[in-house]
Write a protein that holds these residues in place. Structure first.
Motif, mmCIF file in Angstrom:
data_model
loop_
_atom_site.group_PDB
_atom_site.id
_atom_site.type_symbol
_atom_site.label_atom_id
_atom_site.label_comp_id
_atom_site.label_asym_id
_atom_site.label_seq_id
_atom_site.Cartn_x
_atom_site.Cartn_y
_atom_site.Cartn_z
ATOM 1 N N UNK A 163 -2.659 71.996 73.738
ATOM 2 C CA UNK A 163 -2.419 73.327 73.335
ATOM 3 C C UNK A 163 -3.738 73.994 72.838
ATOM 4 N N UNK A 164 -4.696 73.115 72.376
ATOM 5 C CA UNK A 164 -5.894 73.873 72.075
ATOM 6 C C UNK A 164 -7.078 72.858 72.120
ATOM 7 N N UNK A 165 -8.081 73.210 72.513
ATOM 8 C CA UNK A 165 -9.534 72.434 72.277
ATOM 9 C C UNK A 165 -10.524 73.315 71.774
ATOM 10 N N UNK A 166 -10.902 72.843 70.653
ATOM 11 C CA UNK A 166 -11.880 73.890 69.981
ATOM 12 C C UNK A 166 -13.320 72.981 69.520
ATOM 13 N N UNK A 167 -14.398 73.812 69.595
ATOM 14 C CA UNK A 167 -15.585 72.956 69.392
ATOM 15 C C UNK A 167 -16.169 72.324 70.347
ATOM 16 N N UNK A 168 -15.823 72.135 71.530
ATOM 17 C CA UNK A 168 -16.197 71.262 72.357
ATOM 18 C C UNK A 168 -17.748 71.710 72.661
ATOM 19 N N UNK A 169 -18.106 72.750 73.004
ATOM 20 C CA UNK A 169 -19.338 73.053 73.412
ATOM 21 C C UNK A 169 -20.484 72.461 72.352
ATOM 22 N N UNK A 170 -20.266 72.928 70.876
ATOM 23 C CA UNK A 170 -21.068 72.675 69.962
ATOM 24 C C UNK A 170 -21.127 71.069 69.681
ATOM 25 N N UNK A 171 -19.929 70.558 69.898
ATOM 26 C CA UNK A 171 -19.751 68.765 69.647
ATOM 27 C C UNK A 171 -20.127 68.389 68.445
ATOM 28 N N UNK A 172 -19.947 69.318 67.437
ATOM 29 C CA UNK A 172 -19.977 68.917 66.000
ATOM 30 C C UNK A 172 -18.627 68.645 65.251
ATOM 31 N N UNK A 173 -17.689 69.093 65.632
ATOM 32 C CA UNK A 173 -16.349 68.812 65.132
ATOM 33 C C UNK A 173 -15.347 69.509 66.236
ATOM 34 N N UNK A 174 -14.731 68.514 67.021
ATOM 35 C CA UNK A 174 -13.884 68.865 68.190
ATOM 36 C C UNK A 174 -12.400 68.692 67.806
ATOM 37 N N UNK A 175 -11.379 69.620 67.756
ATOM 38 C CA UNK A 175 -10.436 69.566 67.625
ATOM 39 C C UNK A 175 -9.589 69.632 68.805
ATOM 40 N N UNK A 176 -8.724 68.639 68.968
ATOM 41 C CA UNK A 176 -7.845 68.322 70.170
ATOM 42 C C UNK A 176 -6.456 68.497 69.656
ATOM 43 N N UNK A 177 -5.773 69.711 69.858
ATOM 44 C CA UNK A 177 -4.347 69.812 69.461
ATOM 45 C C UNK A 177 -3.200 69.639 70.364
ATOM 46 N N UNK A 178 -2.654 68.450 70.314
ATOM 47 C CA UNK A 178 -1.562 68.067 70.977
ATOM 48 C C UNK A 178 0.011 68.388 70.404
ATOM 49 N N UNK A 179 -0.013 69.105 69.683
ATOM 50 C CA UNK A 179 1.229 69.361 69.056
ATOM 51 C C UNK A 179 1.497 68.893 67.565
ATOM 52 N N UNK A 180 2.137 67.914 67.724
ATOM 53 C CA UNK A 180 2.608 67.160 66.443
ATOM 54 C C UNK A 180 1.362 66.227 66.130
ATOM 55 N N UNK A 181 0.412 65.960 67.119
ATOM 56 C CA UNK A 181 -0.731 65.181 66.658
ATOM 57 C C UNK A 181 -1.754 65.870 67.065
ATOM 58 N N UNK A 182 -2.793 65.867 65.792
ATOM 59 C CA UNK A 182 -4.171 66.556 66.032
ATOM 60 C C UNK A 182 -5.254 65.681 65.978
#
Length: 117
Positions: free
Chosen positions: A67-86
């Motif tokens: 659903x969302x992948x945030x912070x990948x370019x900076x690579x300090x805190x990457x959030x991978x949103x898979x719905x019920x699991x983050x």
């Protein structure tokens, strides 16, 4: 895919890329954001990106919508949103600063072995 299977897949994907200190929090009844958080860290920006990419790739191979992948370019805190699991993939320095395990201290910790049983 069953939630526990998805959590296990995320934790194993992180482990495949040598993520450190993998913590699984059961967020049911605590947060409306997700049912589970998987928190881990890498020791460099490249490792953080490799961990996040592996989680994303394995989810997509299983037909799970990222659903969302945030912070990948900076690579300090990457959030991978898979719905019920983050998945929260931190750089080592950022993990101790944000300390999500303490912030969500009332959430039960799960062991990967418990999910596979």
């Amino acid at each position: 895919m069953e939630e526990k299977t998805l959590v296990s897949m995320v934790a194993n994907a992180a482990d495949d890329k040598r993520a450190e200190d993998i913590v699984i929090l059961n967020m049911k009844g605590i947060s409306l954001i997700a049912d589970y958080f998987v928190i881990c860290h890498g020791n460099s920006e490249k490792q953080v990106q490799a961990i996040a990419r592996e989680i994303k790739d394995q989810a997509q191979e299983q037909g799970i919508d990222v659903k969302r992948l945030e912070g990948f370019d900076q690579a300090r805190w990457v959030l991978v949103d898979l719905g019920s699991v983050i998945a929260h993939v931190f750089h080592k320095e950022e993990r101790s600063y944000y300390n999500l395990e303490k912030l969500w201290g009332d959430a039960p910790h799960l062991q990967l072995e418990e999910l596979q049983a």
